[in-house]
Motif scaffolding. Structure first.
Motif, PDB file in Angstrom:
ATOM      1  N   GLU A 148       0.828  -1.200   0.000  1.00  0.00           N
ATOM      2  CA  GLU A 148       0.000   0.000   0.000  1.00  0.00           C
ATOM      3  C   GLU A 148       0.870   1.261   0.000  1.00  0.00           C
ATOM      4  O   GLU A 148       0.614   2.210  -0.743  1.00  0.00           O
ATOM      5  CB  GLU A 148      -0.943   0.019   1.201  1.00  0.00           C
ATOM      6  N   ARG A 149       1.886   1.256   0.817  1.00  0.00           N
ATOM      7  CA  ARG A 149       2.794   2.403   0.844  1.00  0.00           C
ATOM      8  C   ARG A 149       3.563   2.525  -0.471  1.00  0.00           C
ATOM      9  O   ARG A 149       3.834   3.641  -0.951  1.00  0.00           O
ATOM     10  CB  ARG A 149       3.764   2.273   2.011  1.00  0.00           C
ATOM     11  N   LEU A 156       1.192   4.099  -2.914  1.00  0.00           N
ATOM     12  CA  LEU A 156       1.078   5.533  -2.619  1.00  0.00           C
ATOM     13  C   LEU A 156       2.328   6.283  -3.081  1.00  0.00           C
ATOM     14  O   LEU A 156       2.234   7.410  -3.579  1.00  0.00           O
ATOM     15  CB  LEU A 156       0.846   5.737  -1.122  1.00  0.00           C
ATOM     16  N   GLY A 184       1.932   6.706  -6.737  1.00  0.00           N
ATOM     17  CA  GLY A 184       0.990   7.776  -7.017  1.00  0.00           C
ATOM     18  C   GLY A 184       1.597   9.143  -6.772  1.00  0.00           C
ATOM     19  O   GLY A 184       1.345  10.097  -7.528  1.00  0.00           O
ATOM     20  N   THR A 185       2.407   9.253  -5.726  1.00  0.00           N
ATOM     21  CA  THR A 185       3.090  10.516  -5.438  1.00  0.00           C
ATOM     22  C   THR A 185       4.058  10.874  -6.554  1.00  0.00           C
ATOM     23  O   THR A 185       4.123  12.030  -7.004  1.00  0.00           O
ATOM     24  CB  THR A 185       3.840  10.429  -4.102  1.00  0.00           C
ATOM     25  N   LEU A 228      -2.651   5.526  -7.375  1.00  0.00           N
ATOM     26  CA  LEU A 228      -3.712   5.771  -6.395  1.00  0.00           C
ATOM     27  C   LEU A 228      -4.800   4.698  -6.464  1.00  0.00           C
ATOM     28  O   LEU A 228      -5.297   4.241  -5.428  1.00  0.00           O
ATOM     29  CB  LEU A 228      -4.315   7.154  -6.632  1.00  0.00           C
ATOM     30  N   ALA A 244      -3.491   1.628  -4.786  1.00  0.00           N
ATOM     31  CA  ALA A 244      -3.416   1.802  -3.330  1.00  0.00           C
ATOM     32  C   ALA A 244      -4.778   1.581  -2.686  1.00  0.00           C
ATOM     33  O   ALA A 244      -4.893   0.911  -1.646  1.00  0.00           O
ATOM     34  CB  ALA A 244      -2.886   3.197  -3.001  1.00  0.00           C
ATOM     35  N   HIS A 293      -5.771  -1.520  -0.175  1.00  0.00           N
ATOM     36  CA  HIS A 293      -6.289  -1.212   1.153  1.00  0.00           C
ATOM     37  C   HIS A 293      -7.583  -1.977   1.429  1.00  0.00           C
ATOM     38  O   HIS A 293      -7.823  -2.418   2.558  1.00  0.00           O
ATOM     39  CB  HIS A 293      -6.526   0.289   1.278  1.00  0.00           C
TER      40      HIS A 293
END
Length: 296
Positions: free
Chosen positions: A190-191, A194, A197-198, A229, A232, A236
């Motif tokens: 998940e991280r 993310l 996505g960042t 995203l 992620a 989740h």
């Protein structure tokens, strides 16, 4: 001389050598990388990694990072490819039906520094070496990753679509991104998504600032943003240490969702549409194991 003369020196190689390297360069092309990572994510078991589902998720996230990192750095530097990179002459002995395929495989467009294929190979194959902890031993995995990355880098020079500094910078960029994601995300998919996505958001900003006249770069950045995203969110809600997906489900699901993502990649849709579609496609791939497990 920008390329130190290496690309020019390799231009005289025989046609059959060029054809071989046109095939080998596909090892880091987007279609090959994402098809392979999708199947690995859906089908991997304990023979490849101690936590196969998490490992697969991490590798898919790294695949998304390759798009975002490539767009960010290419648009920031804005350097062009060697003269003639956008054209290729098929060998006379190649069947005419394959001429278009050869040209697609052997040419490059857009910005040239750093090499996207070199960046992609060092991130993806370096990630395989780091995370597939039950495949061979670490030394053999690293040697394999180095061999593939070096082969891809050489292929870009043989094809005349990059200069030597382009591929060296691509390898360095890929390794830096790989280690940064590993440091930020550890073994948490998940991280990692993310982080992807960042990076996608950063690449969107980079295209708007450095290359507003190149909308095709913005579309790639939007695809990376949406994919990171969307994945992620899917992880989740459905992710975890789930068993491999049966082949009878994994292959059709991969074809449908991968085909959707590939279609978005080449269709040149509006950036918002590309981002949403990419989120659905890649998020859908990530969600497949959880959906199958809940149904069974």
């Amino acid at each position: 001389m920008h390329g130190w003369g290496v690309t020019e020196a390799l231009a005289a190689l025989p046609d059959w050598v060029v054809l071989v390297f046109a095939l080998l360069t596909q090892l880091a092309d987007a279609w090959f990388v994402f098809a392979g990572l999708t199947l690995l994510y859906l089908l991997a078991d304990e023979r490849l990694a101690s936590e196969p589902r998490r490992t697969g998720g991490l590798l898919v996230a790294l695949g998304v990072c390759t798009i975002a990192a490539t767009v960010t750095f290419k648009t920031a530097f804005g350097l062009h490819r060697p003269v003639g990179a956008g054209s290729a002459t098929p060998p006379v002995w190649l069947p005419a039906l394959l001429d278009r395929v050869f040209v697609d495989f052997a040419t490059g467009d857009g910005f040239g520094f750093p090499s996207g294929h070199a960046t992609s190979s060092s991130i993806v194959y370096g990630g395989l070496a780091l995370y597939l902890d039950r495949l061979w031993d670490q030394r053999r995995r690293i040697l394999g990753a180095v061999a593939v990355t070096a082969t891809v880098a050489l292929s870009r020079l043989v094809l005349g679509v990059h200069h030597l500094p382009d591929v060296l910078a691509g390898i360095a960029t890929g390794l830096a991104v790989l280690l940064a994601v590993r440091w930020v995300a550890g073994r948490d998919p998940e991280r990692a998504f993310l982080a992807a996505g960042t990076l996608g958001a950063i690449s969107v900003v980079a295209t708007l600032v450095f290359a507003p006249e190149h909308p095709e770069e913005l579309l790639k950045a939007a695809i990376a943003l949406g994919a990171g995203l969307g994945a992620a969110v899917a992880w989740h809600r459905t992710g975890g240490d789930l068993p491999p997906v049966p082949v009878r489900i994994a292959v059709p699901a991969g074809v449908v969702l991968g085909g959707l993502w590939g279609g978005i990649y080449v269709a040149e849709l509006a950036p918002v549409v590309s981002a949403v579609g990419s989120a659905i496609a890649v998020g859908g791939i990530v969600a497949v194991p959880g959906v199958v497990d809940s149904l069974e």
